[in-house]
Design a protein around this motif. Structure first.
Motif, PDB file in Angstrom:
ATOM      1  N   LEU A  32       0.818  -1.206   0.000  1.00 49.02           N
ATOM      2  CA  LEU A  32       0.000   0.000   0.000  1.00 49.02           C
ATOM      3  C   LEU A  32       0.856   1.262   0.000  1.00 49.02           C
ATOM      4  N   SER A  54       0.537  10.832  -0.022  1.00 53.96           N
ATOM      5  CA  SER A  54      -0.101   9.510  -0.067  1.00 53.96           C
ATOM      6  C   SER A  54      -0.346   8.982   1.333  1.00 53.96           C
ATOM      7  N   ASP A  69      -7.855  -2.585   1.458  1.00 55.11           N
ATOM      8  CA  ASP A  69      -7.862  -3.006   0.057  1.00 55.11           C
ATOM      9  C   ASP A  69      -8.522  -1.959  -0.835  1.00 55.11           C
ATOM     10  N   GLY A  72      -6.036   0.825  -1.339  1.00 56.40           N
ATOM     11  CA  GLY A  72      -5.043   0.434  -2.328  1.00 56.40           C
ATOM     12  C   GLY A  72      -5.557   0.617  -3.751  1.00 56.40           C
ATOM     13  N   ARG A  73      -6.805   0.204  -3.988  1.00 48.85           N
ATOM     14  CA  ARG A  73      -7.374   0.372  -5.332  1.00 48.85           C
ATOM     15  C   ARG A  73      -7.543   1.853  -5.663  1.00 48.85           C
ATOM     16  N   LEU A  75      -5.648   4.390  -4.559  1.00 46.85           N
ATOM     17  CA  LEU A  75      -4.348   4.976  -4.866  1.00 46.85           C
ATOM     18  C   LEU A  75      -3.821   4.502  -6.221  1.00 46.85           C
ATOM     19  N   ALA A  76      -4.245   3.307  -6.626  1.00 47.81           N
ATOM     20  CA  ALA A  76      -3.769   2.763  -7.901  1.00 47.81           C
ATOM     21  C   ALA A  76      -4.585   3.264  -9.083  1.00 47.81           C
ATOM     22  N   THR A  77      -5.684   3.974  -8.801  1.00 44.84           N
ATOM     23  CA  THR A  77      -6.549   4.454  -9.875  1.00 44.84           C
ATOM     24  C   THR A  77      -5.934   5.694 -10.523  1.00 44.84           C
ATOM     25  N   ALA A  78      -5.673   5.594 -11.813  1.00 41.46           N
ATOM     26  CA  ALA A  78      -5.054   6.718 -12.527  1.00 41.46           C
ATOM     27  C   ALA A  78      -6.087   7.715 -13.040  1.00 41.46           C
ATOM     28  N   ARG A  83     -11.476   7.854  -9.603  1.00 40.94           N
ATOM     29  CA  ARG A  83     -11.029   8.052  -8.218  1.00 40.94           C
ATOM     30  C   ARG A  83     -12.042   8.881  -7.431  1.00 40.94           C
TER      31      ARG A  83
END
Length: 272
Positions: A32, A54, A69, A72-73, A75-78, A83
């Protein structure tokens, strides 16, 4: 605090973000919040200054109860739009939970203030048999509200599609197991004089007649337990037979009010 090479030790990063060292190590293990650098020989973790935002985001969403979880998704969303939609959805969930908590607190305060005599609102009534469109399934008590809303919506849509007009408010019949075991058979129905063509879950149904003790609940569904308790007390004191299932009628629904917090008048009866 920041070293000459621009990195922060895990201790400095902890102090800057108010995340404990144990939490930072856990977030690293989950992928994460991965340190900018990990010394292969000593295992020391070091973080870059640009990781501070972050970490702050993670801390804020943890305060709001977002699972790791999901963070995490997020933060990973571009995609910024995706988002923002995820954030909005979670904030809406938090607000709904706060509203439920407020209702629970209000109910507890009302109980502490002392019981009010509602038995004057109880009426004994004979309900004749009626034809209806209905959906019958075995449901879990925890899913009952969502299932009820979906069933009423489906019944209303089928009646409209077949140009059949309801002749009364929607109702529900619940087996004792729904309350005693939190899982049981439930029927949601909408009375209608004309016959319907069964489609999917919707069937033609004859709602049986019943002798009932009835009380009307005016308020949010979260406070209906008080009405049920008052009704049960009346039934016990007056030795009213209670062999049949619980029957409810939904006098005001979501189509009638835009504010669910205003409460849904609902009559609840115990069949004899």
């Amino acid at each position: 605090m920041v070293a000459m090479d621009g990195y922060l030790s895990i201790g400095d990063f902890s102090r800057a973000t108010h995340l404990t060292i144990k939490m930072l190590r856990h977030y690293h293990q989950l992928g994460l919040l991965v340190p900018a650098e990990v010394d292969r020989r000593t295992g020391y973790r070091r973080y870059a200054a640009d990781q501070l935002p972050s970490a702050q985001v993670i801390a804020r969403f943890r305060e709001l109860g977002m699972p790791l979880d999901q963070i995490g998704r997020l933060l990973a969303t571009a995609d910024p739009r995706d988002r923002n939609e995820r954030i909005t959805a979670h904030l809406r969930q938090v607000e709904d939970e706060l509203e439920r908590t407020r209702h629970t607190v209000a109910g507890l305060r009302s109980m502490l203030a002392g019981p009010t005599d509602q038995t004057g609102n109880v009426r004994l009534r004979r309900i004749p048999a009626v034809r209806a469109a209905a959906i019958t399934e075995v449901v879990n008590a925890g899913d009952a509200v969502a299932w009820l809303q979906g069933a009423v919506g489906e019944l209303t849509a089928i009646l409209a599609a077949q140009r059949v007009s309801p002749t009364g408010p929607a109702g529900g019949i619940y087996a004792d197991e729904v309350f005693t075991r939190h899982r049981g058979r439930a029927t949601i129905f909408v009375p209608c004089a004309a016959g319907i063509q069964p489609i999917g879950r919707v069937t033609a149904h004859l709602v049986p007649p019943a002798e009932v003790a009835v009380m009307t609940h005016c308020g949010p569904p979260t406070e209906v337990a008080g009405t049920y308790a008052a009704l049960a007390g009346y039934v016990a004191r007056h030795a009213v037979p209670v062999a049949g299932p619980i029957r409810e009628y939904y006098l005001v629904g979501q189509r009638d009010t835009a504010d669910p917090r205003s409460g849904v008048p609902k009559s609840a009866g115990r069949c004899s």
